[in-house]
Design a protein around this motif. Structure first.
Motif, PDB file in Angstrom:
ATOM      1  N   GLU B 209     124.087  52.355 -33.991  1.00  0.00           N
ATOM      2  CA  GLU B 209     123.107  53.396 -33.708  1.00  0.00           C
ATOM      3  C   GLU B 209     121.793  52.822 -33.221  1.00  0.00           C
ATOM      4  OE1 GLU B 209     122.219  55.621 -37.180  1.00  0.00           O
ATOM      5  OE2 GLU B 209     124.138  56.652 -37.046  1.00  0.00           O
ATOM      6  N   ILE B 210     121.343  51.800 -33.933  1.00  0.00           N
ATOM      7  CA  ILE B 210     120.066  51.180 -33.605  1.00  0.00           C
ATOM      8  C   ILE B 210     120.081  50.711 -32.148  1.00  0.00           C
ATOM      9  CG2 ILE B 210     118.642  49.148 -34.059  1.00  0.00           C
ATOM     10  CD1 ILE B 210     118.361  51.019 -36.288  1.00  0.00           C
ATOM     11  N   LEU B 211     121.158  50.045 -31.791  1.00  0.00           N
ATOM     12  CA  LEU B 211     121.228  49.501 -30.437  1.00  0.00           C
ATOM     13  C   LEU B 211     121.301  50.621 -29.408  1.00  0.00           C
ATOM     14  CD1 LEU B 211     123.616  46.511 -31.145  1.00  0.00           C
ATOM     15  CD2 LEU B 211     121.153  46.467 -30.705  1.00  0.00           C
ATOM     16  N   GLN B 212     121.863  51.727 -29.814  1.00  0.00           N
ATOM     17  CA  GLN B 212     122.028  52.839 -28.892  1.00  0.00           C
ATOM     18  C   GLN B 212     120.720  53.603 -28.659  1.00  0.00           C
ATOM     19  OE1 GLN B 212     124.976  55.605 -30.295  1.00  0.00           O
ATOM     20  NE2 GLN B 212     124.576  57.028 -28.618  1.00  0.00           N
ATOM     21  N   ILE B 213     119.941  53.801 -29.727  1.00  0.00           N
ATOM     22  CA  ILE B 213     118.826  54.748 -29.618  1.00  0.00           C
ATOM     23  C   ILE B 213     117.457  54.080 -29.496  1.00  0.00           C
ATOM     24  CG2 ILE B 213     118.516  55.043 -32.123  1.00  0.00           C
ATOM     25  CD1 ILE B 213     118.356  57.918 -29.617  1.00  0.00           C
ATOM     26  N   SER B 214     117.302  52.843 -29.991  1.00  0.00           N
ATOM     27  CA  SER B 214     115.929  52.353 -30.102  1.00  0.00           C
ATOM     28  C   SER B 214     115.470  51.554 -28.888  1.00  0.00           C
ATOM     29  CB  SER B 214     115.771  51.534 -31.372  1.00  0.00           C
ATOM     30  OG  SER B 214     116.782  50.584 -31.474  1.00  0.00           O
ATOM     31  N   ASP B 215     114.145  51.503 -28.726  1.00  0.00           N
ATOM     32  CA  ASP B 215     113.524  50.703 -27.670  1.00  0.00           C
ATOM     33  C   ASP B 215     113.116  49.351 -28.213  1.00  0.00           C
ATOM     34  OD1 ASP B 215     113.416  52.876 -25.648  1.00  0.00           O
ATOM     35  OD2 ASP B 215     112.202  53.801 -27.206  1.00  0.00           O
ATOM     36  N   ASP B 216     112.415  49.383 -29.360  1.00  0.00           N
ATOM     37  CA  ASP B 216     111.964  48.151 -29.991  1.00  0.00           C
ATOM     38  C   ASP B 216     112.577  48.050 -31.379  1.00  0.00           C
ATOM     39  OD1 ASP B 216     110.319  47.809 -27.804  1.00  0.00           O
ATOM     40  OD2 ASP B 216     108.664  48.914 -28.760  1.00  0.00           O
ATOM     41  N   VAL B 217     112.743  46.836 -31.844  1.00  0.00           N
ATOM     42  CA  VAL B 217     113.297  46.632 -33.180  1.00  0.00           C
ATOM     43  C   VAL B 217     112.409  45.657 -33.935  1.00  0.00           C
ATOM     44  CG1 VAL B 217     115.282  45.843 -34.530  1.00  0.00           C
ATOM     45  CG2 VAL B 217     115.644  46.983 -32.328  1.00  0.00           C
ATOM     46  N   THR B 218     111.923  46.083 -35.101  1.00  0.00           N
ATOM     47  CA  THR B 218     111.175  45.163 -35.960  1.00  0.00           C
ATOM     48  C   THR B 218     112.049  44.851 -37.165  1.00  0.00           C
ATOM     49  OG1 THR B 218     108.959  45.832 -35.312  1.00  0.00           O
ATOM     50  CG2 THR B 218     109.200  44.953 -37.524  1.00  0.00           C
ATOM     51  N   ILE B 219     112.153  43.569 -37.487  1.00  0.00           N
ATOM     52  CA  ILE B 219     113.010  43.168 -38.598  1.00  0.00           C
ATOM     53  C   ILE B 219     112.175  42.551 -39.713  1.00  0.00           C
ATOM     54  CG2 ILE B 219     114.917  41.636 -39.276  1.00  0.00           C
ATOM     55  CD1 ILE B 219     116.090  42.094 -36.504  1.00  0.00           C
ATOM     56  N   MET B 220     112.470  42.942 -40.933  1.00  0.00           N
ATOM     57  CA  MET B 220     111.784  42.409 -42.107  1.00  0.00           C
ATOM     58  C   MET B 220     112.802  41.756 -43.026  1.00  0.00           C
ATOM     59  SD  MET B 220     109.331  45.620 -43.059  1.00  0.00           S
ATOM     60  CE  MET B 220     108.666  44.808 -44.506  1.00  0.00           C
ATOM     61  N   LYS B 224     108.641  40.045 -45.796  1.00  0.00           N
ATOM     62  CA  LYS B 224     107.930  39.349 -44.713  1.00  0.00           C
ATOM     63  C   LYS B 224     108.346  39.908 -43.365  1.00  0.00           C
ATOM     64  CE  LYS B 224     107.291  34.925 -47.021  1.00  0.00           C
ATOM     65  NZ  LYS B 224     108.172  35.125 -48.209  1.00  0.00           N
ATOM     66  N   TYR B 225     107.406  39.741 -42.399  1.00  0.00           N
ATOM     67  CA  TYR B 225     107.653  40.169 -41.039  1.00  0.00           C
ATOM     68  C   TYR B 225     108.428  39.071 -40.329  1.00  0.00           C
ATOM     69  CZ  TYR B 225     106.408  41.257 -36.178  1.00  0.00           C
ATOM     70  OH  TYR B 225     106.442  41.523 -34.836  1.00  0.00           O
ATOM     71  N   ILE B 226     109.597  39.400 -39.780  1.00  0.00           N
ATOM     72  CA  ILE B 226     110.389  38.386 -39.086  1.00  0.00           C
ATOM     73  C   ILE B 226     110.104  38.420 -37.593  1.00  0.00           C
ATOM     74  CG2 ILE B 226     112.729  37.546 -38.617  1.00  0.00           C
ATOM     75  CD1 ILE B 226     111.765  37.250 -41.543  1.00  0.00           C
ATOM     76  N   GLY B 227     109.983  39.616 -37.027  1.00  0.00           N
ATOM     77  CA  GLY B 227     109.645  39.676 -35.614  1.00  0.00           C
ATOM     78  C   GLY B 227     109.969  41.030 -35.018  1.00  0.00           C
ATOM     79  N   THR B 228     109.521  41.225 -33.773  1.00  0.00           N
ATOM     80  CA  THR B 228     109.813  42.456 -33.046  1.00  0.00           C
ATOM     81  C   THR B 228     110.462  42.079 -31.719  1.00  0.00           C
ATOM     82  OG1 THR B 228     107.913  43.523 -34.054  1.00  0.00           O
ATOM     83  CG2 THR B 228     108.817  44.571 -32.096  1.00  0.00           C
ATOM     84  N   TRP B 229     111.534  42.766 -31.402  1.00  0.00           N
ATOM     85  CA  TRP B 229     112.262  42.445 -30.175  1.00  0.00           C
ATOM     86  C   TRP B 229     112.525  43.701 -29.369  1.00  0.00           C
ATOM     87  CZ3 TRP B 229     113.105  40.164 -34.846  1.00  0.00           C
ATOM     88  CH2 TRP B 229     113.053  38.744 -34.893  1.00  0.00           C
ATOM     89  N   ASP B 230     112.749  43.497 -28.097  1.00  0.00           N
ATOM     90  CA  ASP B 230     113.238  44.566 -27.254  1.00  0.00           C
ATOM     91  C   ASP B 230     114.703  44.809 -27.638  1.00  0.00           C
ATOM     92  OD1 ASP B 230     112.203  45.458 -24.137  1.00  0.00           O
ATOM     93  OD2 ASP B 230     114.202  45.998 -24.858  1.00  0.00           O
TER      94      ASP B 230
END
Lengths: 337, 505
Positions: B209-220, B224-230
């Motif tokens: 779902e995430i890959l289908q609908i989202s523009d940006d992805v932030t992972i924790m 802690k903050y791991i990063g934000t990706w397209d």
């Protein structure tokens, strides 16, 4: 620093109830130092005894997330039943003029059984028909009073207060082991034994675990294969038996009985449980908590009378304590979710 | 990018609870008109971060900037006023009132003269209808909410958020109880909102779902903050490895169970409710994992609850090891060594205010009963400790209240509960629902291990990869009917979907 204050807060909330008791005692003692005496202690324990037994019964039901309004009326029923069969032979207005002197345990067992039956009825209505406990026990509250009044109004008694109780019966309520200030009243001993038995049921038996489970999450209890209906019937039955036993002790302690005995005791019992940390949403409650809850109310009654406070003011203080106890309890709940 | 490129910035947020650093210098930057997925295992700090955004918690450090303006958010009402709203995973509508009252609750339009103000139902109806039309939601504003499906109620919640002129809508696991079609509908609404410049913070465990609908992805991870990706740069495996902090070579454990003879035969099982399951017949083998697939409404839960004696049946037989048996209550089912792990962990599984010991032993108290009605507490604690160790339940002690554990660990306690009853047949209803990736793998391992020991497992799952990766055979249901039993070797997602929609118009 932050860490410490939070811990302290939690600690204060957890043990607030004991703090309240301590503050009450200190405040009364500062006002009148005679309050701190062995006699006072014994009086407070004696006055707490029957209330403890009723509150323990109410606690059973509250922990299942129910409520039992019939408690006080069952106390009255058991007091009248036991009293009516335990009058001295030469008393002029005997309830059963020709009744021989029964072994003392027979009327006691009959009175306790009467309570047990009302309890079974309560549990059955709640479990079988899913009537909310508040309504189910409101119904039996009214019915039990009706039954008791009919019995009490039978000829030749015709609603005369029952008196002339046998001394071997009243000694249970007023006698003690030893004499003088350091004597131990039987009734206090009995209450402690009952509390111990209830503590065992709560903590060491299947019924106790099921009780906490039903109150904690009734659906999960069903899914776990617990026979919820049967357990509820047993719990209400034990509660009813405890009220019945308390009624017997009330008759013995006061040396008499009327159909109005025990009126509104259920409210004191529920209040004591709630103040003692029994959760109104079920699943939480301990025997020591209930004991402290009862003692707090006795200390208020006794202590404030001791220092000569207007009894109406005592009511206001009691009410405030009930409400703030629950407010604190809810805060505990909120802070942990 | 310059500052103004972001609609919402949460910069360097930290939050500490006694003993735990829940958030450690976390950053979340959301561009206008985008769907921003927020991912991480349970306990990674997603909810804590969102609670800071809603003023439920006050962050110890860091700032929240909306439209270039620094915000002080003290409660959720502030958040709403700033245009931030949230669709919770578990919806809380007022069931016995109608749709429009639910939308305008707390801010009914009023009409009247002077002090005599009454609720303006006409305007409320018109406003609601207009709102729904704008979002292309097809719901009667006068319908009672209790008559609606979960997805419709969710649409109402979204409409409500839009009616507050929300710029940011947080959606927490919005698809956890939706069917395939309903998910599509939700995505349509989300795309539509995005077009109007609304940003969605989308919390979900479902990679596809995430890959289908989202523009940006932030992972924790671990607060802690791991990063934000397209989102276009990411794959399922990449996301998982960033979430768990290690490479995950496989999502399902190696399976070496060998299904044996038939243990349970279910014949012609039919519910007294005509809209529920009917004429269901199947075999369950020793050491087999039988998956049950189907859309929400396929009556899968109803079916296995009937096998456990929680629901009555009108017709049908159970044949256990060649002998016909009657199951009329969960106690009966337990007697025949059947166990059920329910779908709703919170509602019908855990006893939140009780310790792990009680939560573990409750279904098997008879085993601990000694003479005189007492329970052997020492043995209860020992067995619980064994279960904690065997299932690798993370807890400070067996006396910890279960509500303080994470979802995955709660689920493991419940599995432990049923293993104590030494069942031959385990009915698992969505066993990994709402559980993070790492814990999922552990639960898969446990299931596989149990099958290897010769226990038979029926597992309902709505996640295709899970059903395909875990089952020996897959039974598909549609509208209460059995539409096919597929062998794992030649089952495909397509084939399952075809069977799952067989009777749908």
């Amino acid at each position: 620093m932050n860490f410490d204050t939070k811990k302290l807060n939690e600690f204060l909330l957890e043990y607030a109830i004991y703090g309240v008791l301590l503050v009450l005692i200190i405040a009364i003692a500062v006002y009148n130092s005679n309050f701190l005496s062995v006699n006072t202690l014994r009086d407070i324990l004696m006055q707490s005894s029957t209330r403890v037994i009723i509150a323990l019964g109410a606690g059973f039901v509250l922990i299942t997330a129910g409520v039992d309004l019939s408690a006080g009326r069952v106390v009255g029923l058991a007091a009248v039943i036991s009293g009516s069969m335990l009058q001295v032979a030469d008393y002029s207005r005997r309830f059963f003029p020709n009744l021989p002197d029964l072994p003392i345990w027979i009327p006691i067992v009959i009175a306790v059984l009467a309570g047990l039956i009302v309890g079974i009825l309560n549990g059955w209505i709640v479990a079988k028909f899913s009537v909310p406990p508040f309504i189910a026990t409101l119904g039996t509250y009214v019915m039990v009073y009706g039954v008791n009044s009919i019995y009490f109004d039978m000829k030749p008694n015709e609603s005369q207060p029952i008196g002339g109780l046998r001394p071997d019966f009243t000694v249970i309520g007023s006698g003690s082991i030893g004499s003088g200030p350091y004597s131990i009243p039987y009734i206090v001993l009995i209450a402690l034994i009952v509390a111990f038995v209830v503590w065992i049921i709560f903590n060491k038996t299947k019924l106790g675990k099921n009780m906490y489970a039903i109150g904690g999450n009734i659906n999960a209890a069903k899914v776990s294969g617990i026979n919820v209906g049967l357990n509820l019937v047993m719990i209400y039955a034990i509660a009813g038996a405890l009220y019945g036993f308390a009624g017997v002790l009330e008759a013995a302690r006061t040396g008499g009985a009327t159909n109005n005995y025990g009126n509104m005791y259920e409210l004191d019992a529920i209040a004591a449980c709630v103040v003692g940390g029994v959760s109104t949403t079920g699943g939480i409650g301990t025997v020591p908590g209930i004991l402290v809850g009862v003692v707090i109310f006795t200390v208020i009654n006794y202590g404030l009378t001791f220092v000569g406070m207007n009894p109406y003011w005592q009511l206001i203080i009691k009410g405030l304590i009930i409400v703030s106890a629950v407010a604190v309890d809810i805060r505990k709940y909120i802070s942990k979710t | 990018m310059t500052e103004s490129d972001f609609l919402l910035e949460m910069n360097h947020i930290s939050k500490e609870f006694p003993g735990v650093k829940a958030l450690d210098d976390v950053t979340l930057k959301v561009r206008p008109g985008t769907v921003h997925a927020l991912m991480g295992e349970n306990g990674a700090g997603k909810s804590t971060l969102m609670k800071c955004l809603f003023g439920i918690y006050k962050q110890d450090a860091g700032e929240i900037i909306l439209n270039g303006q620094k915000l002080e958010i003290h409660n959720s009402k502030d958040a709403l006023n700033y245009g931030i709203s949230m669709i919770h995973q578990e919806l809380h509508p007022v069931p016995h009132r109608d749709v429009m009252e639910n939308v305008w609750l707390g801010r009914f339009p009023m009409t009247g003269i002077g002090p005599f103000q009454f609720v303006d139902h006409k305007k409320m109806y018109a406003d609601t209808a207009a709102l729904f039309q704008q979002l292309e939601i097809d719901i009667d504003p006068n319908a009672l909410v209790k008559t609606l499906s979960v997805s419709k109620i969710q649409s109402i919640e979204i409409a409500k958020a839009v009616s507050f002129n929300s710029k940011i809508i947080v959606m927490d696991e919005p698809t956890s109880s939706l069917t395939g079609n309903e998910v599509e509908q939700l995505f349509k609404i989300i795309r539509d909102l995005r077009k109007r410049g609304v940003s969605i913070i989308y919390i979900s465990h479902k990679m596809e779902e995430i890959l289908q609908i989202s523009d940006d992805v932030t992972i924790m991870r671990d607060g802690k903050y791991i990063g934000t990706w397209d989102a276009s740069e990411l794959t399922t495996d990449l996301i998982i490895s960033k979430m768990v902090g290690r490479d995950l070579t496989q999502r399902f454990p190696e399976r070496s169970n060998v299904p044996g003879e038939v243990v349970l035969r279910v014949e012609n099982l039919t519910s007294p409710n005509p809209r529920s399951f009917k004429n269901i017949s199947f075999d369950l083998r020793k050491g087999e994992v039988l998956g049950i697939s189907g859309l929400v409404g396929a009556q899968r839960t109803e079916l296995i609850e009937a096998i456990f004696g929680l629901r009555s049946i009108a017709e049908g037989k159970f044949i256990l090891n060649g002998k016909e048996i009657k199951i009329k209550s969960p106690a009966d089912a337990k007697k025949f060594r059947i166990a059920l792990l329910t779908e709703e962990r919170r509602a019908t599984g855990i006893f939140p205010v009780l310790p792990i010991v009680e939560n573990t032993a409750i279904a098997d108290l008879n085993a601990y009963q000694t003479a005189y009605f007492l329970l052997d507490e020492k043995k209860m604690k020992e067995d619980t400790a064994k279960s904690v160790e065997k299932l690798r339940i993370k807890t400070p002690s067996v006396k910890e209240l279960i509500k303080n554990l994470s979802g995955g660990n709660q689920q493991k306690v419940l599995i432990g509960r049923w293993l104590l009853t030494d069942p031959d047949i385990l009915l698992l209803d969505e066993p990994t629902r709402g559980i993070d990736v790492g814990a999922k793998f552990e639960i898969y391992t446990i299931i596989t291990e149990l099958a290897k020991q010769g226990k038979s497992i029926i597992m309902i799952s709505s996640e295709m990869p899970e059903i395909l990766g875990m089952s020996d055979r897959i039974m598909v249901m549609c509208e209460g009917r059995l539409t096919g039993i597929l062998d794992q070797k030649n089952a495909t997602e397509r084939e399952i979907m075809r069977h799952a929609t067989l009777y749908l118009a």
